[in-house]
Design a protein around this motif. Sequence first.
Motif, short mmCIF file in Angstrom:
data_model
loop_
_atom_site.label_atom_id
_atom_site.label_comp_id
_atom_site.label_asym_id
_atom_site.label_seq_id
_atom_site.Cartn_x
_atom_site.Cartn_y
_atom_site.Cartn_z
N GLU A 4 0.85 -1.19 0.00
CA GLU A 4 0.00 0.00 0.00
C GLU A 4 0.89 1.25 0.00
O GLU A 4 1.86 1.32 0.75
CB GLU A 4 -0.88 -0.02 1.26
N PRO A 5 0.59 2.24 -0.85
CA PRO A 5 1.41 3.46 -0.84
C PRO A 5 1.29 4.16 0.52
O PRO A 5 0.28 4.00 1.22
CB PRO A 5 0.81 4.32 -1.94
N PRO A 6 2.30 4.92 0.88
CA PRO A 6 2.24 5.64 2.16
C PRO A 6 1.12 6.68 2.15
O PRO A 6 0.67 7.11 1.09
CB PRO A 6 3.60 6.30 2.28
N ARG A 7 0.68 7.05 3.31
CA ARG A 7 -0.34 8.11 3.42
C ARG A 7 0.19 9.37 2.76
O ARG A 7 1.39 9.61 2.71
CB ARG A 7 -0.68 8.34 4.90
N ASP A 8 -0.74 10.18 2.23
CA ASP A 8 -0.34 11.38 1.51
C ASP A 8 -1.11 12.59 2.02
O ASP A 8 -1.82 12.52 3.03
CB ASP A 8 -0.51 11.19 0.00
N ARG A 34 -7.58 13.61 -4.81
CA ARG A 34 -6.59 12.90 -5.62
C ARG A 34 -6.89 13.01 -7.11
O ARG A 34 -5.97 13.11 -7.94
CB ARG A 34 -6.49 11.44 -5.19
N HIS A 145 3.67 2.65 -13.78
CA HIS A 145 3.92 2.00 -12.50
C HIS A 145 2.73 1.14 -12.05
O HIS A 145 2.86 0.36 -11.11
CB HIS A 145 4.25 3.04 -11.42
#
Length: 176
Positions: A4-8, A34, A145
């Motif tokens: 999971e991508p890091p929090r943004d 987003r 990606h």
Amino acid sequence: MAAEPPRDGADAIQDAWRRELPGVPVESIGVITRIWWAAKFFGDERRRLLADLGVDVATLDLLSTLRRSGPPYRMSPGELAEACMVTRGAITQRVERAARAGLVERTTAGSGYHARAVALTDAGNALLDRVVADLLVAEDRLVGHLSPERREQLAGLLRELLAGLGGPSLTGQVGD
């Protein structure tokens, strides 16, 4: 499966509004913020690339719309305006610029000025071949990606989101 991508920043904004306005639904922030950020990024990248290729978004929209119409690559100004989602006045300006550059040609009714049809020229077709190929390769890198399965999933979710908005059927180019 990828981690999971890091929090943004969208997560931080959502958390802050959840804290400041308890009980108010804030989940849309994670989606809409987003989408806005991605749209800005993609639009900026498209404008930069098109500038490097020597064409602007409006001209690409006009030429692409004619090309996607299929042979003989000819449409009326009204059809173009509807397909490009702009006014007839905007189409008149786009056609005038593209005609001066030799990318389209107009057919006129008798001695009148107003075009009955706008057609893509060989020069317009050649420019479009080069620009669209370069643009699609560059845009493919922007989503490279993501696995093909995730791209398909995202495309489906965005299609569902747009369909649920109940607006007009969107068909034109974007980027402005």
